[in-house]
Enzyme design. Structure first.
Site, PDB file in Angstrom:
ATOM      1  N   HIS A  37       0.845  -1.209   0.000  1.00 46.91           N
ATOM      2  CA  HIS A  37       0.000   0.000   0.000  1.00 46.91           C
ATOM      3  C   HIS A  37       0.877   1.254   0.000  1.00 46.91           C
ATOM      4  O   HIS A  37       0.591   2.222  -0.694  1.00 46.91           O
ATOM      5  CB  HIS A  37      -0.867   0.047   1.266  1.00 46.91           C
ATOM      6  CG  HIS A  37      -1.886  -1.038   1.367  1.00 46.91           C
ATOM      7  ND1 HIS A  37      -1.824  -2.018   2.326  1.00 46.91           N
ATOM      8  CD2 HIS A  37      -2.995  -1.296   0.637  1.00 46.91           C
ATOM      9  CE1 HIS A  37      -2.852  -2.833   2.187  1.00 46.91           C
ATOM     10  NE2 HIS A  37      -3.579  -2.426   1.172  1.00 46.91           N
ATOM     11  N   ASP A 153      -4.011  -7.578  -7.409  1.00 48.39           N
ATOM     12  CA  ASP A 153      -5.421  -7.818  -7.725  1.00 48.39           C
ATOM     13  C   ASP A 153      -5.642  -7.379  -9.171  1.00 48.39           C
ATOM     14  O   ASP A 153      -6.365  -6.419  -9.443  1.00 48.39           O
ATOM     15  CB  ASP A 153      -6.312  -7.028  -6.763  1.00 48.39           C
ATOM     16  CG  ASP A 153      -6.108  -7.469  -5.331  1.00 48.39           C
ATOM     17  OD1 ASP A 153      -6.433  -8.611  -5.008  1.00 48.39           O
ATOM     18  OD2 ASP A 153      -5.581  -6.673  -4.533  1.00 48.39           O
ATOM     19  N   SER A 188       0.383  -8.799   1.112  1.00 47.82           N
ATOM     20  CA  SER A 188      -1.066  -8.796   1.290  1.00 47.82           C
ATOM     21  C   SER A 188      -1.360  -8.647   2.769  1.00 47.82           C
ATOM     22  O   SER A 188      -0.588  -9.134   3.609  1.00 47.82           O
ATOM     23  CB  SER A 188      -1.631 -10.140   0.793  1.00 47.82           C
ATOM     24  OG  SER A 188      -2.922 -10.350   1.317  1.00 47.82           O
TER      25      SER A 188
HETATM   26  O1  PAF Z   1      -8.151  -3.943  -3.093  1.00 45.62           O
HETATM   27  C1  PAF Z   1      -8.785  -3.614  -2.073  1.00 45.62           C
HETATM   28  O2  PAF Z   1      -8.239  -3.455  -0.985  1.00 45.62           O
HETATM   29  C2  PAF Z   1     -10.294  -3.440  -2.170  1.00 45.62           C
HETATM   30  O3  PAF Z   1     -10.862  -4.341  -3.033  1.00 45.62           O
HETATM   31  C3  PAF Z   1     -10.724  -2.001  -2.507  1.00 45.62           C
HETATM   32  C4  PAF Z   1     -10.244  -1.596  -3.898  1.00 45.62           C
HETATM   33  C5  PAF Z   1     -10.162  -1.037  -1.486  1.00 45.62           C
HETATM   34  C6  PAF Z   1     -12.253  -1.888  -2.497  1.00 45.62           C
HETATM   35  O4  PAF Z   1     -12.779  -2.186  -1.248  1.00 45.62           O
END
Ligand code: PAF
Length: 283
Positions: A37, A153, A188
């Site tokens: 992130h 993802d 993750s």
């Molecule tokens: O990838 C994620 O963490 C989720 O699917 C998202 C894009 C924040 C939507 O809830």
């Protein structure tokens, strides 16, 4: 760092900052932030004046209530991590479920032109309607210029691109490459639920994908599928949910390669009840 839990506070803050040439970046997350992130946020900070990071565990994208209840949450720690990147240029939006859904917690139905029927869509029915619903609502509230999604993802990334194309929302979608643990495991939030030996052994997932990448050059698709299934069938720790080689635009599984197309291999594996996904570029 400013943390907003209501739309009105957040919108007032954004409007206050807007001036000519202002660009707003957006990183949607479900919290339990990790280096993956942070790398999205770093890329957003580099290209925009202000970055909104949403932290919202979206109930409508979980088809398994156990998975939802066990989803790790720690807002204080998440904010501390974001503060290591910037205190002024990032704002956190951590809405309540009511703020996003009112008293009707349900997903809208989308037609993502078949993208939603592959892989994760097959294993997690309704998942992408939930993702589409929340991301569309967040885009409509935040009105970002650019939004950042991780390629871990990859199917979600293609679906969001399709949603933006179909709804004509004025946001640029940026796909960001996968961040990995030292042993190759894709980063993750779910990795924190793995025991040490499970974490170590899960290196097999990326190792398998790397070998697939090599084999893709000179083996038939059928042979590769059989090889991958074999890799996991004699490993008691793992249960292979799916392995698929797809063309990247349609995400449909292929039987034969064509030189003009681009392909990716996708995998989902259960380690006990922890579901891990990963993918790799094959061209
Ligand atoms: O990838 C994620 O963490 C989720 O699917 C998202 C894009 C924040 C939507 O809830």
């Amino acid at each position: 760092m400013l943390v907003y839990t209501t739309n009105t506070g957040l919108i007032a803050h954004i409007n206050d900052q807007k001036k000519t040439g202002f660009s707003l970046g957006f990183v949607p997350t479900m919290g339990a932030l990790h280096k993956g992130h942070l790398s999205l946020v770093r890329q957003a900070l580099a290209a925009n004046n202000l970055v909104v990071v949403s932290i919202f565990v979206n109930p409508t994208q979980f088809n398994n209530s156990n998975d939802l209840n066990k989803y790790p949450q720690n807002l204080t720690k998440d904010v501390e991590l974001l503060e290591t990147l910037s205190k002024e240029s990032i704002i956190v939006y951590a809405p309540t479920t009511e703020e996003i859904y009112g008293n009707q917690i349900s997903a809208d139905k989308f037609d993502f032109k078949g993208l939603e029927l592959e892989m994760e869509g097959r294993s997690r029915p309704g998942h992408f309607n939930g993702v589409g619903t929340v991301v569309k609502r967040l885009f409509e509230i935040i009105l970002p210029n650019r939004a950042y999604f991780g390629e871990k993802d990859f199917q979600q990334l293609q679906i969001i691109r399709k949603m933006v194309e179909l709804t004509q929302l004025p946001v640029i979608i940026i796909g960001c490459s996968i961040e990995r643990e030292f042993n190759g495991l894709a980063m993750s939030s779910r990795n924190s639920r793995l025991k040490t030996n499970e974490f170590d052994k899960s290196a097999l997932i990326y190792k398998t994908l790397q070998t697939v990448q090599t084999k893709f050059k000179n083996h038939s698709i059928q042979t590769i599928y059989e090889w991958v299934e074999n890799q996991f069938s004699n490993q008691p720790l793992f249960e292979l949910d799916y392995f698929q080689i797809s063309e990247v635009e349609s995400l449909t599984a292929i039987k034969k390669k064509s030189i003009k197309k681009t392909y990716r291999a996708f995998i989902a594996v259960f380690v006990r009840d922890v579901r891990l996904i990963d993918n790799i570029d094959l061209n």
